[in-house]
Design a protein around this motif. Structure first.
Motif, PDB file in Angstrom:
ATOM      1  N   TRP A  10       1.005  -0.803   0.097  1.00  0.00           N
ATOM      2  CA  TRP A  10      -0.039   0.145   0.016  1.00  0.00           C
ATOM      3  C   TRP A  10       0.705   1.033  -0.089  1.00  0.00           C
ATOM      4  O   TRP A  10       1.867   1.439   0.904  1.00  0.00           O
ATOM      5  N   ASP A  12       1.248   5.750   0.074  1.00  0.00           N
ATOM      6  CA  ASP A  12       0.059   6.492   0.639  1.00  0.00           C
ATOM      7  C   ASP A  12      -0.993   6.619  -0.054  1.00  0.00           C
ATOM      8  O   ASP A  12      -1.259   7.015   0.461  1.00  0.00           O
ATOM      9  N   ARG A  14      -2.920   5.698  -1.621  1.00  0.00           N
ATOM     10  CA  ARG A  14      -3.879   4.383  -2.268  1.00  0.00           C
ATOM     11  C   ARG A  14      -4.824   4.710  -0.813  1.00  0.00           C
ATOM     12  O   ARG A  14      -5.817   4.220  -0.729  1.00  0.00           O
ATOM     13  N   ILE A  15      -3.687   4.726  -0.010  1.00  0.00           N
ATOM     14  CA  ILE A  15      -4.308   5.106   1.470  1.00  0.00           C
ATOM     15  C   ILE A  15      -5.321   6.299   1.854  1.00  0.00           C
ATOM     16  O   ILE A  15      -6.745   5.491   1.952  1.00  0.00           O
ATOM     17  N   GLN A  16      -5.431   6.791   1.636  1.00  0.00           N
ATOM     18  CA  GLN A  16      -5.849   8.112   1.246  1.00  0.00           C
ATOM     19  C   GLN A  16      -7.370   8.512   0.519  1.00  0.00           C
ATOM     20  O   GLN A  16      -8.273   9.057   0.879  1.00  0.00           O
ATOM     21  N   GLU A  18      -8.563   5.588   0.188  1.00  0.00           N
ATOM     22  CA  GLU A  18      -9.774   4.884   0.225  1.00  0.00           C
ATOM     23  C   GLU A  18      -9.952   5.557   1.727  1.00  0.00           C
ATOM     24  O   GLU A  18     -11.078   5.119   2.178  1.00  0.00           O
ATOM     25  N   LEU A  25      -8.504   2.760   7.101  1.00  0.00           N
ATOM     26  CA  LEU A  25      -6.722   2.722   7.621  1.00  0.00           C
ATOM     27  C   LEU A  25      -6.001   2.867   8.467  1.00  0.00           C
ATOM     28  O   LEU A  25      -6.363   3.774   8.221  1.00  0.00           O
ATOM     29  N   ILE A  27      -2.026   2.880   9.813  1.00  0.00           N
ATOM     30  CA  ILE A  27      -0.911   2.053   9.943  1.00  0.00           C
ATOM     31  C   ILE A  27       0.089   1.884  10.857  1.00  0.00           C
ATOM     32  O   ILE A  27       0.196   2.526  11.703  1.00  0.00           O
ATOM     33  N   VAL A  32       0.036  -2.373   7.255  1.00  0.00           N
ATOM     34  CA  VAL A  32      -0.887  -1.340   7.099  1.00  0.00           C
ATOM     35  C   VAL A  32      -2.583  -2.174   7.240  1.00  0.00           C
ATOM     36  O   VAL A  32      -2.745  -3.891   7.033  1.00  0.00           O
ATOM     37  N   ASP A  34      -7.282  -2.773   8.025  1.00  0.00           N
ATOM     38  CA  ASP A  34      -8.181  -1.890   7.924  1.00  0.00           C
ATOM     39  C   ASP A  34      -9.416  -2.690   8.867  1.00  0.00           C
ATOM     40  O   ASP A  34      -9.834  -3.704   9.367  1.00  0.00           O
ATOM     41  N   GLY A  54      -5.895   6.577   8.335  1.00  0.00           N
ATOM     42  CA  GLY A  54      -5.064   7.035   7.131  1.00  0.00           C
ATOM     43  C   GLY A  54      -3.959   7.305   8.347  1.00  0.00           C
ATOM     44  O   GLY A  54      -2.728   7.829   7.181  1.00  0.00           O
ATOM     45  N   PHE A  84       3.610  -1.902   3.940  1.00  0.00           N
ATOM     46  CA  PHE A  84       3.430  -0.506   3.765  1.00  0.00           C
ATOM     47  C   PHE A  84       3.964   0.365   3.068  1.00  0.00           C
ATOM     48  O   PHE A  84       5.811  -0.267   3.641  1.00  0.00           O
TER      49      PHE A  84
END
Length: 361
Positions: A10, A12, A14-16, A18, A25, A27, A32, A34, A54, A84
């Motif tokens: 993952w 950063d 993409r995490i933001q 989602e 999500l 870290i 990472v 969920d 995030g 991550f």
């Protein structure tokens, strides 16, 4: 919403993305997690997870409102959804969190990667009924059973036995409140028969004295049963003792978020209640025995409902907030402290109350 990935890297960005879609999500170091599903049962509430969605949470978990336990980190393994790429992680950290992360690469003396490698879950086949598997754990059982997970648990192969092993919370008052009422009416009738000279108000005073004595008796029974029976460590030399412990109480510590395993099933509870009723009937007159029994059963009903509420409720009253913190500590910090559930009354004289105000070193 798509199901969370179970592997992969993952970044950063993409995490933001989602998180903006509603996925919670977080870290932790190089992984990472969920926590969308977990947020509904998170002891600290959903809002606490939302504010760190995030973000890197090493500093928060190590030095936030309280230091998270080894069990909390083990439980997170159920929600890991990949590794991550932390090239931009630093922009999500406050200076305090950066300082904590730099000086706190370990939690409770064990790095997160080491904690992950110490998972006990490969000892059991969760796709099969596990009641008869736990006896094979031997000396590993105690560590395994006190390492909670959030996953479906099946005890029996038999559909009937499996059905009887689970109990919705509302079954408790449905089954036991009629017993309380019946024995209360019987007690009042017997009090009137044996003391005809007393007025109705005097009879009620006598009844309620014994009824509240029964509630108080339940609190000590609750403590003694929880401490000396439910938490009696089974001997690895006797596999059946492990099976019995897991059936009696171990399953609740293993899957503390299973709503069907938070209250005691009526069938075994009825056997214990019958034995208790026979005992007090042998040593007390009928009227006193019935009133004491009614109060004790009422205390038990309150205990089971409070227990469920502490796991799934969102207390607003300070007393229940304290009880929730008390019980969370028992499950995730030190299972040898905090045996009182409906009340911490007996933990105080026996010296088993947890310290909820002091962080661990």
């Amino acid at each position: 919403m798509d199901d969370p990935d179970i592997s992969g890297e993952w970044k950063d960005e993409r995490i933001q993305e989602e998180v903006k879609k509603g996925r919670l999500l977080i870290i932790l170091d190089d992984h990472v997690y969920d926590c969308t599903k977990f947020s509904a049962i998170h002891p600290g509430g959903r809002n606490y997870i939302e504010q760190y969605a995030g973000m890197q949470v090493r500093g928060v978990m190590s030095d936030g409102p309280h230091e998270h336990s080894f069990n909390a980190y083990q439980l997170m393994n159920d929600y890991c959804c990949g590794t991550f790429n932390k090239t931009k992680a630093s922009r999500h950290l406050t200076q305090q969190q950066k300082n904590i992360e730099e000086t706190s690469s370990k939690v409770n003396g064990v790095s997160h990667e080491q904690q992950q490698s110490k998972s006990f879950e490969n000892l059991i086949d969760w796709n099969q009924p596990i009641l008869w598997q736990v006896s094979r754990l031997g000396s590993k059982y105690n560590n395994w059973v006190h390492t909670p997970v959030d996953k479906p648990l099946r005890l029996f192969k038999s559909e009937l036995f499996e059905y009887l092993s689970k109990t919705p919370w509302f079954i408790i008052p449905i089954v036991w409140i009629p017993v309380v009422l019946l024995t209360s009416f019987r007690s009042l009738r017997f009090f009137k028969e044996v003391t005809p000279e007393k007025t109705d108000s005097e009879v009620l005073e006598t009844f309620f004295f014994h009824f509240f004595a029964g509630i108080l008796l339940w609190t000590i029974l609750e403590y003694l049963l929880h401490r000396f029976l439910f938490h009696l460590e089974p001997s690895p030399k006797y596999p059946m003792s492990i099976t019995f412990h897991f059936l009696l109480h171990g399953q609740h510590h293993k899957v503390p978020f299973d709503p069907g395993r938070l209250v005691f099933p009526p069938v075994p509870a009825s056997l214990l209640a019958l034995c208790f009723h026979l005992l007090i009937s042998c040593v007390l007159p009928v009227a006193e025995a019935q009133a004491l029994f009614a109060g004790t059963v009422f205390g038990y009903v309150c205990y089971d409902l409070i227990h469920y509420y502490l796991h799934y409720g969102k207390p607003s009253l300070s007393y229940f907030k304290m009880l929730k913190a008390y019980h969370i500590n028992h499950h995730f910090e030190d299972n040898n402290k905090g045996y009182g559930i409906s009340s911490p009354l007996w933990d105080l004289p026996f010296g088993t109350q947890p310290d909820l105000n002091t962080k661990k070193d």
